[in-house]
Structures are given as C-alpha cells and as structure tokens.
Design a protein around this motif. Structure first.
Motif, PDB file in Angstrom:
ATOM      1  N   LEU A  15      -4.995  -1.125   9.902  1.00  0.00           N
ATOM      2  CA  LEU A  15      -3.720  -1.241   9.203  1.00  0.00           C
ATOM      3  C   LEU A  15      -3.560   0.161   8.564  1.00  0.00           C
ATOM      4  CD1 LEU A  15      -0.960  -2.939   8.652  1.00  0.00           C
ATOM      5  CD2 LEU A  15      -2.352  -3.317   6.287  1.00  0.00           C
ATOM      6  N   HIS A  16      -2.511   0.916   8.994  1.00  0.00           N
ATOM      7  CA  HIS A  16      -2.517   2.437   8.669  1.00  0.00           C
ATOM      8  C   HIS A  16      -0.889   2.874   8.744  1.00  0.00           C
ATOM      9  CE1 HIS A  16      -1.458   4.241  12.318  1.00  0.00           C
ATOM     10  NE2 HIS A  16      -2.336   3.283  12.812  1.00  0.00           N
ATOM     11  N   ASN A  17      -0.321   3.838   8.007  1.00  0.00           N
ATOM     12  CA  ASN A  17       0.939   4.444   8.031  1.00  0.00           C
ATOM     13  C   ASN A  17       0.668   5.808   8.290  1.00  0.00           C
ATOM     14  OD1 ASN A  17      -0.171   5.540   5.678  1.00  0.00           O
ATOM     15  ND2 ASN A  17       1.881   5.197   4.406  1.00  0.00           N
ATOM     16  N   MET A  25       0.912  -1.089   0.094  1.00  0.00           N
ATOM     17  CA  MET A  25      -0.056   0.118  -0.093  1.00  0.00           C
ATOM     18  C   MET A  25       0.882   1.223  -0.162  1.00  0.00           C
ATOM     19  SD  MET A  25      -3.304  -0.365  -0.162  1.00  0.00           S
ATOM     20  CE  MET A  25      -4.041   0.781   0.695  1.00  0.00           C
ATOM     21  N   THR A  26       1.929   1.322   0.798  1.00  0.00           N
ATOM     22  CA  THR A  26       2.828   2.299   0.604  1.00  0.00           C
ATOM     23  C   THR A  26       3.483   2.586  -0.479  1.00  0.00           C
ATOM     24  OG1 THR A  26       3.146   1.983   3.152  1.00  0.00           O
ATOM     25  CG2 THR A  26       4.934   3.234   2.175  1.00  0.00           C
ATOM     26  N   GLU A  27       3.989   1.409  -1.104  1.00  0.00           N
ATOM     27  CA  GLU A  27       4.435   1.735  -2.465  1.00  0.00           C
ATOM     28  C   GLU A  27       3.649   2.280  -3.469  1.00  0.00           C
ATOM     29  OE1 GLU A  27       7.995   1.330  -3.281  1.00  0.00           O
ATOM     30  OE2 GLU A  27       7.794   1.459  -1.190  1.00  0.00           O
ATOM     31  N   PHE A  28       2.461   1.536  -3.683  1.00  0.00           N
ATOM     32  CA  PHE A  28       1.282   2.165  -4.490  1.00  0.00           C
ATOM     33  C   PHE A  28       0.889   3.445  -4.387  1.00  0.00           C
ATOM     34  CE2 PHE A  28       1.133  -2.253  -5.774  1.00  0.00           C
ATOM     35  CZ  PHE A  28       1.209  -2.258  -7.083  1.00  0.00           C
ATOM     36  N   PHE A  62      -2.591   6.161   4.184  1.00  0.00           N
ATOM     37  CA  PHE A  62      -3.459   5.269   3.923  1.00  0.00           C
ATOM     38  C   PHE A  62      -3.956   4.628   5.420  1.00  0.00           C
ATOM     39  CE2 PHE A  62      -0.291   2.216   4.063  1.00  0.00           C
ATOM     40  CZ  PHE A  62      -0.757   1.192   4.854  1.00  0.00           C
ATOM     41  N   ALA A  63      -5.251   4.460   5.525  1.00  0.00           N
ATOM     42  CA  ALA A  63      -5.580   3.717   6.578  1.00  0.00           C
ATOM     43  C   ALA A  63      -6.908   2.631   6.320  1.00  0.00           C
ATOM     44  CB  ALA A  63      -6.031   4.495   7.844  1.00  0.00           C
TER      45      ALA A  63
END
Length: 247
Positions: free
Chosen positions: A57-59, A27-30, A39-40
């Motif tokens: 799940l999040h950053n 997700m982080t890459e895309f 994203f979360a």
C-alpha cells in the motif's frame, strides 16, 4: 506536543479501519500533517507472483510506481536490502554507509528522485514466518527529511504496518488466546525448529514417535493451527520460546 497527538490519535483509530482505502486515506492525512507527503507499506517480495497475505500500500508517484513494478525492482531495491539486517529505522541518506551501493543502486535512487521522491526514512518490520516488510516515508525531491519527525514515523510505521497486515489477511496470533505449550511440547517444538524430524525427536527425548505426534496434535488444537511448523511462530509470538532456542 503535535507529534505525540498524531501518534496517539493514529493509535486510537487504527484498529477501527476495515479496508485498505481507509488506511491509505488515514496515512495520507497524518503524513500531510507531519509534512511528509509520501508513504509505502510493503512486504519485500515479488508482487508479480501474487503472494498471499502480502502487504502493499503506497501513495508514491504513479510514474515511479509503474516503472518500479514493470522492471521488477522490488527484489533489487537497496532500501529493502538494507532493511534485511536492520532492527531500527534508517535514513535513505545513510544507505551508502549500510550497503556497498552499486551503479544500478545509484541509478535506482536517481530515478526515484527524478520522479519526485526525495529524502526518506524506512522502518523495517520483521515477523516470524513472513517476508521482511517495511514502512517508508519520503519528502519531495530537494527537501531534507525532518529529523524531528523520526520518532513519529517509527511509531506510525509500526502501527500502520500491523493494520495493513490484518487487512491483507495475515495470521493473527494473540497472547491470551488460550494457546500454550507444555514443557514437553516446548522441547518438541524447539527441536522442530532445529530441523529435526519427528522420528529424530522421539529418539532424542526417549519417547515414541506416536507420543511426539500426540503432543504436537494437542498443541496445534490449542493454538488453532493446522501445521506443526506453525507452532514455531505461535511459541515465539506468545513468549514460550525465542529464536535463540533454535541456535
């Protein structure tokens, strides 16, 4: 063309992911490629209660994430509240048209902005028998969310949330698994969905309660579930019944 490539590539690999770290990295890459850094993926529930099979799940910036959980904001988040009655995604900038925002809501959004979360877009997810969930995307404070990325995040959000559900251990009921409802079983399950007891169902249909129990037992065995109420979800997911049948 780039947007289509991102969605297609994500779809091709999402079912190969076997742990949350891989999904978070993907997700982080895309999101980075799309120019949307945050994203979360989450169910809208109180995670201090350690809910089973819940997605989270999040950053997001660590400072905001700690503040969010320590103050129990997951149950008061205006984005989560707006998701409850939305089928399609929505921009955070439109929250004031979706909700009557309170002073507490305004303070919450300002705290997010101060922590580095700017404009965002949320894709609600509604699964029968589960808390409402969502996949949110956000840009940095001071940046306008790119409207041309909305089709991308709508698709990515739904694919990613389904992958997160699978990793969290959520039940997976698939069409073609061998489960089905006979006409009589369908009638019984619909009446269960209308909050009728097995005794009441027997009276309504003019059959014995033992016969009702037998029908439910056979349907449970076919779908591989242990509770009769789970047949409501099985029936909906596999297209034998709809929510309208319970009205």
């Amino acid at each position: 063309m780039l947007l289509q490539t991102i969605v297609s590539d994500f779809y091709d690999v999402v079912d190969l992911i076997d742990n949350s770290d891989q999904l978070s990295h993907l997700m982080t890459e895309f999101c980075g490629i799309a120019g949307i850094p945050f994203f979360a993926l989450t169910h809208h529930t109180d995670f201090s209660l350690n809910p089973k099979d819940a997605v989270h799940l999040h950053n997001y910036p660590p400072v905001f994430a700690r503040h969010y959980h320590q103050n129990g904001l997951m149950t008061r988040d205006p984005v989560h509240r707006a998701s409850e009655f939305r089928g399609a995604g929505f921009a955070w900038s439109s929250l004031d048209t979706l909700l009557n925002l309170t002073t507490a809501d305004a303070n919450f959004l300002q705290e997010a902005s101060n922590a580095g979360l700017g404009d965002g877009y949320t894709v609600p997810v509604h699964m029968p028998g589960e808390h409402t969930g969502s996949c949110s995307f956000a840009v940095a404070t001071g940046i306008v969310f790119p409207r041309d990325r909305i089709p991308l995040v709508e698709a990515l959000g739904r694919f990613a949330f389904e992958a997160a559900r699978r990793l969290a251990g959520a039940p997976s009921i698939r069409v073609g698994s061998g489960g089905y409802l006979t006409d009589r079983e369908r009638e019984i399950v619909i009446l269960l969905g209308r909050d009728k007891s097995e005794k009441e169902i027997a009276w309504i249909l003019g059959i014995t309660q033992v016969t009702v129990n037998d029908h439910l037992k056979h349907a449970r065995q076919r779908f591989g579930v242990h509770k009769s109420t789970a047949l409501l979800i099985c029936g909906i997911v596999n297209g034998f019944i709809t929510r309208a049948d319970f009205l």
